[in-house]
Design a protein around this motif. Structure first.
Motif, short mmCIF file in Angstrom:
data_model
loop_
_atom_site.label_atom_id
_atom_site.label_comp_id
_atom_site.label_asym_id
_atom_site.label_seq_id
_atom_site.Cartn_x
_atom_site.Cartn_y
_atom_site.Cartn_z
N ARG A 9 10.63 7.33 -4.03
CA ARG A 9 10.26 6.92 -5.44
C ARG A 9 10.04 4.83 -5.16
O ARG A 9 9.43 4.67 -6.12
CB ARG A 9 12.09 6.37 -6.33
N ILE A 10 10.92 5.18 -4.54
CA ILE A 10 10.97 3.42 -4.03
C ILE A 10 8.99 2.53 -3.41
O ILE A 10 8.66 1.82 -4.04
CB ILE A 10 12.18 2.94 -3.22
N ILE A 11 8.76 3.56 -2.73
CA ILE A 11 7.19 2.79 -2.11
C ILE A 11 6.31 3.05 -3.30
O ILE A 11 5.52 3.09 -3.60
CB ILE A 11 7.07 3.98 -1.13
N SER A 12 7.19 4.85 -4.30
CA SER A 12 5.42 4.66 -4.96
C SER A 12 5.92 4.24 -6.69
O SER A 12 4.87 3.74 -7.13
CB SER A 12 6.33 6.00 -6.32
N LEU A 13 6.80 2.82 -6.92
CA LEU A 13 6.72 2.41 -7.77
C LEU A 13 6.36 1.04 -7.15
O LEU A 13 5.66 0.15 -7.87
CB LEU A 13 8.81 1.88 -8.73
N THR A 14 6.01 0.57 -6.33
CA THR A 14 5.69 -0.72 -5.06
C THR A 14 4.40 -0.30 -5.31
O THR A 14 3.81 -1.68 -5.42
CB THR A 14 6.67 -0.45 -3.37
N VAL A 15 3.79 0.82 -5.37
CA VAL A 15 2.34 0.73 -4.41
C VAL A 15 1.86 1.31 -6.05
O VAL A 15 0.74 0.82 -6.69
CB VAL A 15 1.79 1.37 -3.54
N GLY A 16 3.26 1.51 -7.02
CA GLY A 16 2.33 1.54 -8.75
C GLY A 16 1.13 3.48 -8.13
O GLY A 16 0.23 3.66 -8.43
#
Length: 97
Positions: free
Chosen positions: A14-21
């Protein structure tokens, strides 16, 4: 996969998905295929894992990232993982804390 590791994987995704869009389902998988140019852009800052950092770096440089689902067995047929004893011990290894 034990519940704690599954939760840690979900949270990191979730964190990486949100960070990179871009939505990812497994950012901890070690299987990667990339071009020479993409490989040259990964600047490894640690003696540990660079898997998550590489996703962030490639996105920053505008590289296309594609996730391909692979079937995985939930339990090992033989032996123990040498990656980490637990999510807590991995996140707070002496070099990281």
């Amino acid at each position: 996969m034990p519940a704690m590791k599954r939760f840690g994987n979900w949270l990191l995704c979730r964190i990486i998905s949100l960070t990179v869009g871009q939505r990812f389902t497994d950012v901890s998988c070690g299987f990667r295929a990339f071009t020479r140019d993409a490989a040259l852009r990964v600047d490894i800052h640690s003696d540990f894992e660079y898997i998550h950092e590489s996703l962030l770096t490639w996105r920053r440089f505008g590289k296309r990232i594609v996730e391909v689902e692979l079937p995985v067995r939930a339990e090992r047929a033989l032996g123990k993982s040498r990656m980490m004893a637990s999510v807590g011990s991995y996140g707070c290894a002496p070099a990281r804390c």
